[in-house]
Scaffold this motif. Structure first.
Motif, mmCIF file in Angstrom:
data_model
loop_
_atom_site.group_PDB
_atom_site.id
_atom_site.type_symbol
_atom_site.label_atom_id
_atom_site.label_comp_id
_atom_site.label_asym_id
_atom_site.label_seq_id
_atom_site.Cartn_x
_atom_site.Cartn_y
_atom_site.Cartn_z
ATOM 1 N N MET A 1 1.374 -32.379 -36.154
ATOM 2 C CA MET A 1 0.655 -31.316 -36.799
ATOM 3 C C MET A 1 -0.409 -31.835 -37.442
ATOM 4 O O MET A 1 -0.613 -32.759 -38.083
ATOM 5 C CB MET A 1 1.666 -30.613 -37.561
ATOM 6 C CG MET A 1 0.860 -29.267 -38.366
ATOM 7 S SD MET A 1 2.148 -28.320 -38.991
ATOM 8 C CE MET A 1 3.050 -29.386 -40.291
ATOM 9 N N ASP A 2 -1.645 -31.223 -37.402
ATOM 10 C CA ASP A 2 -2.929 -31.439 -38.429
ATOM 11 C C ASP A 2 -2.410 -31.701 -39.780
ATOM 12 O O ASP A 2 -1.640 -30.980 -40.448
ATOM 13 C CB ASP A 2 -3.558 -30.223 -38.260
ATOM 14 C CG ASP A 2 -4.945 -30.700 -38.947
ATOM 15 O OD1 ASP A 2 -5.037 -30.815 -40.209
ATOM 16 O OD2 ASP A 2 -6.123 -30.497 -38.361
ATOM 17 N N THR A 3 -2.966 -32.787 -40.488
ATOM 18 C CA THR A 3 -2.482 -33.082 -41.856
ATOM 19 C C THR A 3 -3.035 -32.022 -42.823
ATOM 20 O O THR A 3 -2.244 -31.556 -43.761
ATOM 21 C CB THR A 3 -3.337 -34.252 -42.422
ATOM 22 O OG1 THR A 3 -2.837 -35.358 -41.427
ATOM 23 C CG2 THR A 3 -2.890 -34.734 -43.566
ATOM 24 N N LYS A 4 -4.034 -31.271 -42.473
ATOM 25 C CA LYS A 4 -4.438 -30.144 -43.309
ATOM 26 C C LYS A 4 -3.505 -29.007 -43.426
ATOM 27 O O LYS A 4 -3.195 -28.269 -44.377
ATOM 28 C CB LYS A 4 -5.818 -29.767 -43.012
ATOM 29 C CG LYS A 4 -7.127 -30.573 -43.422
ATOM 30 C CD LYS A 4 -8.418 -30.271 -42.598
ATOM 31 C CE LYS A 4 -8.807 -28.706 -43.024
ATOM 32 N NZ LYS A 4 -10.078 -28.542 -42.412
ATOM 33 N N ILE A 5 -2.891 -28.722 -42.330
ATOM 34 C CA ILE A 5 -1.853 -27.512 -41.958
ATOM 35 C C ILE A 5 -0.597 -28.181 -42.700
ATOM 36 O O ILE A 5 -0.048 -27.393 -43.473
ATOM 37 C CB ILE A 5 -1.469 -27.299 -40.693
ATOM 38 C CG1 ILE A 5 -2.922 -26.642 -40.081
ATOM 39 C CG2 ILE A 5 -0.677 -26.420 -40.436
ATOM 40 C CD1 ILE A 5 -2.975 -26.443 -38.479
ATOM 41 N N THR A 6 -0.195 -29.312 -42.592
ATOM 42 C CA THR A 6 1.018 -29.816 -43.223
ATOM 43 C C THR A 6 0.959 -29.920 -44.827
ATOM 44 O O THR A 6 1.680 -29.216 -45.605
ATOM 45 C CB THR A 6 1.186 -31.251 -42.916
ATOM 46 O OG1 THR A 6 1.324 -31.434 -41.490
ATOM 47 C CG2 THR A 6 2.510 -31.914 -43.754
ATOM 48 N N ASP A 7 -0.473 -30.173 -45.112
ATOM 49 C CA ASP A 7 -0.314 -30.064 -46.826
ATOM 50 C C ASP A 7 -0.791 -28.764 -47.183
ATOM 51 O O ASP A 7 -0.003 -28.213 -47.899
ATOM 52 C CB ASP A 7 -2.033 -30.719 -47.030
ATOM 53 C CG ASP A 7 -2.095 -32.166 -46.927
ATOM 54 O OD1 ASP A 7 -0.854 -32.726 -46.768
ATOM 55 O OD2 ASP A 7 -3.067 -32.769 -47.041
ATOM 56 N N TYR A 8 -1.245 -27.796 -46.397
ATOM 57 C CA TYR A 8 -1.185 -26.143 -46.760
ATOM 58 C C TYR A 8 0.167 -25.704 -46.703
ATOM 59 O O TYR A 8 0.698 -25.002 -47.724
ATOM 60 C CB TYR A 8 -2.017 -25.430 -45.432
ATOM 61 C CG TYR A 8 -2.396 -24.143 -45.793
ATOM 62 C CD1 TYR A 8 -3.239 -23.699 -46.633
ATOM 63 C CD2 TYR A 8 -1.581 -23.236 -45.070
ATOM 64 C CE1 TYR A 8 -3.150 -22.113 -47.019
ATOM 65 C CE2 TYR A 8 -1.647 -21.712 -45.299
ATOM 66 C CZ TYR A 8 -2.389 -21.327 -46.033
ATOM 67 O OH TYR A 8 -2.586 -19.978 -46.333
ATOM 68 N N PHE A 9 1.105 -25.946 -45.640
ATOM 69 C CA PHE A 9 2.292 -25.518 -45.697
ATOM 70 C C PHE A 9 3.243 -26.028 -47.022
ATOM 71 O O PHE A 9 4.252 -25.419 -47.655
ATOM 72 C CB PHE A 9 3.302 -25.839 -44.582
ATOM 73 C CG PHE A 9 3.067 -25.090 -43.203
ATOM 74 C CD1 PHE A 9 1.988 -24.082 -43.501
ATOM 75 C CD2 PHE A 9 3.169 -25.388 -42.180
ATOM 76 C CE1 PHE A 9 1.561 -23.569 -42.269
ATOM 77 C CE2 PHE A 9 2.984 -24.866 -40.679
ATOM 78 C CZ PHE A 9 2.244 -23.699 -40.977
ATOM 79 N N ILE A 29 6.761 -26.509 -35.128
ATOM 80 C CA ILE A 29 5.375 -27.225 -34.574
ATOM 81 C C ILE A 29 5.368 -27.321 -33.141
ATOM 82 O O ILE A 29 6.202 -28.019 -32.678
ATOM 83 C CB ILE A 29 5.016 -28.542 -35.480
ATOM 84 C CG1 ILE A 29 5.459 -28.122 -37.096
ATOM 85 C CG2 ILE A 29 3.833 -29.135 -35.290
ATOM 86 C CD1 ILE A 29 4.772 -27.310 -37.608
ATOM 87 N N THR A 30 4.394 -27.038 -32.432
ATOM 88 C CA THR A 30 4.119 -27.429 -31.279
ATOM 89 C C THR A 30 2.565 -27.933 -31.269
ATOM 90 O O THR A 30 1.738 -27.565 -31.966
ATOM 91 C CB THR A 30 4.293 -26.381 -30.040
ATOM 92 O OG1 THR A 30 3.211 -25.261 -30.171
ATOM 93 C CG2 THR A 30 5.819 -25.719 -30.364
#
Length: 131
Positions: A1-9, A29-30
């Motif tokens: 998963m994109d690091t930005k999305i991980t941080d956002y979550f 996540i896919t």
């Protein structure tokens, strides 16, 4: 998963933990999409938060319920009623357009809104819902 999305979550979970109780969440996540589903308590109310990133779009659903009654539900889905309210009709050119809107009165009322975030939703709850 994109690091930005991980941080956002991660940020969403942190924000929710500051204002809600009994936080439960999952991520799904896919390679083509990322989903966060969070459920929490706010006094007598149940809070449901869903964030979805797919096709380079951010889709969301933020609901606060009393039992099964929808006190308020913000989302940006292609809801036919929201499309009709925004454009006056439902036409092929509007199909699948994500329209930010608010459901009230157990989804009997619908209002157009600007796109919101979890922080906006929590601030709305604090102003409009008595714990």
């Amino acid at each position: 998963m994109d690091t930005k999305i991980t941080d956002y979550f991660t940020n969403i979970v942190t924000i929710a933990q500051a204002d809600f109780e009994q936080i439960n969440y999952t991520t799904d996540i896919t390679p083509k999409r990322s989903i966060l589903r969070l459920e929490a308590q706010y006094g007598q109310y149940r809070v449901l938060i869903t964030e979805l990133f797919s096709d380079e779009l951010r889709k969301y659903r933020y609901y606060i319920l009393r039992g099964d009654w929808v006190e308020a539900g913000f989302d940006n889905s292609p809801d036919p009623r929201a499309i009709r309210l925004k454009y006056g009709r439902i036409g092929k050119e509007y199909t699948n357009q994500y329209i930010p809107h608010l459901h009230r009165d157990d989804k009997n009322q619908l209002f157009l809104t600007e796109e919101i975030t979890v922080s906006d939703f929590i601030n709305w709850i604090k102003i409009n819902i008595d714990k």
